[in-house]
Design an enzyme around this catalytic site. Structure first.
Site, PDB file in Angstrom:
ATOM      1  CG  ASP A  53     101.479  69.345   2.475  1.00  0.00           C
ATOM      2  OD1 ASP A  53     101.159  70.353   1.835  1.00  0.00           O
ATOM      3  OD2 ASP A  53     102.008  69.408   3.612  1.00  0.00           O
ATOM      4  CG  ASP A  87     104.881  69.935   7.571  1.00  0.00           C
ATOM      5  OD1 ASP A  87     105.283  70.192   6.423  1.00  0.00           O
ATOM      6  OD2 ASP A  87     105.472  70.323   8.599  1.00  0.00           O
TER       7      ASP A  87
HETATM    8  N1  LIG Z   1     103.672  71.552   4.546  1.00  0.00           N
HETATM    9  C1  LIG Z   1     103.587  72.862   4.337  1.00  0.00           C
HETATM   10  N2  LIG Z   1     104.357  73.714   5.064  1.00  0.00           N
HETATM   11  C2  LIG Z   1     104.260  75.052   4.868  1.00  0.00           C
HETATM   12  N3  LIG Z   1     103.452  75.610   3.959  1.00  0.00           N
HETATM   13  C3  LIG Z   1     102.693  74.802   3.218  1.00  0.00           C
HETATM   14  N4  LIG Z   1     101.797  75.060   2.249  1.00  0.00           N
HETATM   15  C4  LIG Z   1     101.307  73.881   1.819  1.00  0.00           C
HETATM   16  N5  LIG Z   1     101.853  72.856   2.476  1.00  0.00           N
HETATM   17  C5  LIG Z   1     102.733  73.392   3.361  1.00  0.00           C
END
Ligand SMILES: Nc1ncnc2[nH]cnc12
Ligand SMILES: CSC[C@H]1O[C@H](OP(=O)(O)O)[C@H](O)[C@@H]1O
Length: 311
Positions: free
Chosen positions: A225, A227
């Site tokens: 993703d 963040d």
């Molecule tokens: N955005 C995210 N923040 C923390 N850990 C993750 N693992 C996968 N995506 C994450």
């Protein structure tokens, strides 16, 4: 791999130099035959899961599921000390750790791989993070938390898989946050301003403990993703799992290719982590004076380094 677990022997007679710690969405590696399922106990308790011994071309590999076989352990509940100590007790000297991460950079797209070379610690001190306490003090160097030799192997393997759509970013800073909640938008922007490349909840204390145990340790991260700094959808578990599933074939192939390379070099100084040998032992031996040492703490260190106090 897990299907046969009840019928597998619970012992294995040879040292196992290489281990994989599987993270979210990586609970098995294809093409490897399970030959044992070991229940190991350590002075720091039991590991997250039984340790499976897989064999490939006659070389044994240890596999451990970081969050447990059913992903029942939250990041702060992962018994990282038991995991690392158990692996070392089996003879492991090289650890390839897999992690699903959020991207903090536009150019690191979901499904891209990253081999980080730095960490920023945003855990909150609630996770036990050292082997050296309670009457035995030690301070190991951690300036470069990952292993450059292993990082080079991953880079080479990923380059050979470019035709399959594998994109790998060499180097980068992983921010390890406490979780289990994802970051706020303000935090996410702050991590970008700090120079973070990717974010997870698992790099620490695993990497610190691996260094204390004198293991060569490298994380392979897969972005699942952007963040929440990004203006597309905010991250949630469904998104992480969607990208993990979509790219699991490449993830397994990449880890498999890295293992193939490491197996070819199973007796090399790199895989046996000769470059880390003695580093933690030196850091411990000269700190706490004999009259200040706690016998229980000494015994725990002895589990990591048999014969430690004799020399
Ligand atoms: N955005 C995210 N923040 C923390 N850990 C993750 N693992 C996968 N995506 C994450
Ligand atoms: C399910 S999203 C958050 C979770 O995913 C990562 O796990 P791992 O590093 O074990 O692959 C991240 O670190 C969080 O623990």
């Amino acid at each position: 791999m897990l299907r046969n677990m009840t019928t597998l022997p619970d012992h294995f007679g040879k040292p196992v130099p290489i281990a994989v710690i599987g993270g979210t969405g990586l609970s098995k590696i294809d093409g490897y035959t399970p030959v044992a399922a070991l229940t190991v106990t350590t002075p720091w308790g039991a590991p997250s899961s039984p340790i499976y011994i897989l064999e490939h071309a006659g070389v044994p590999i240890a596999f451990l599921a970081r969050h447990g076989l059913h992903h029942q352990l939250a990041p702060h509940e992962v018994p990282a000390r038991a995991n690392i100590a158990a692996l070392r007790s089996l003879g492991v000297r090289t650890v390839i750790a897999f992690s699903a991460v959020g991207s903090l950079r536009e150019e690191i797209k979901p499904m891209d791989f990253v081999v980080p070379d730095q960490i920023i610690d945003r855990t909150k001190g609630v996770r036990p993070f050292t082997f050296f306490e309670g009457g035995v003090v030690g301070h190991v160097g951690f300036a470069d938390p990952f292993d450059p030799g292993l990082a080079g192997v991953v880079q080479k393997c990923a380059a050979a898989m470019r035709g399959d759509g594998v994109v790998l970013h060499q180097g980068g800073t992983v921010v390890c946050m406490e979780g289990p909640q994802f970051s706020t938008r303000a935090e996410s922007h702050m991590y970008r301003a700090w120079g973070g490349s990717i974010i997870n909840m698992s790099a620490l204390p695993e990497a610190k403990l691996a260094r204390e145990a004198e293991l060569a340790y490298q994380m392979i991260c897969m972005a699942t993703d952007y963040d929440c700094w990004h203006t597309t959808e905010d991250v949630d578990v469904a998104m992480v799992m969607k990208y993990m599933d979509a790219n699991s074939k490449n993830a397994k192939h990449l880890v498999g290719a890295v293992l193939d390379e490491l197996c070819k070099e199973e007796h090399s100084d790199m895989v046996l982590a000769k470059h880390w040998e003695g580093s933690a032992q030196g850091a411990v031996k000269f700190m706490t004076k004999p009259e200040g040492r706690n016998p229980e703490a000494m015994k725990r260190v002895e589990f990591l380094f048999p014969g430690f106090w004799k020399n």
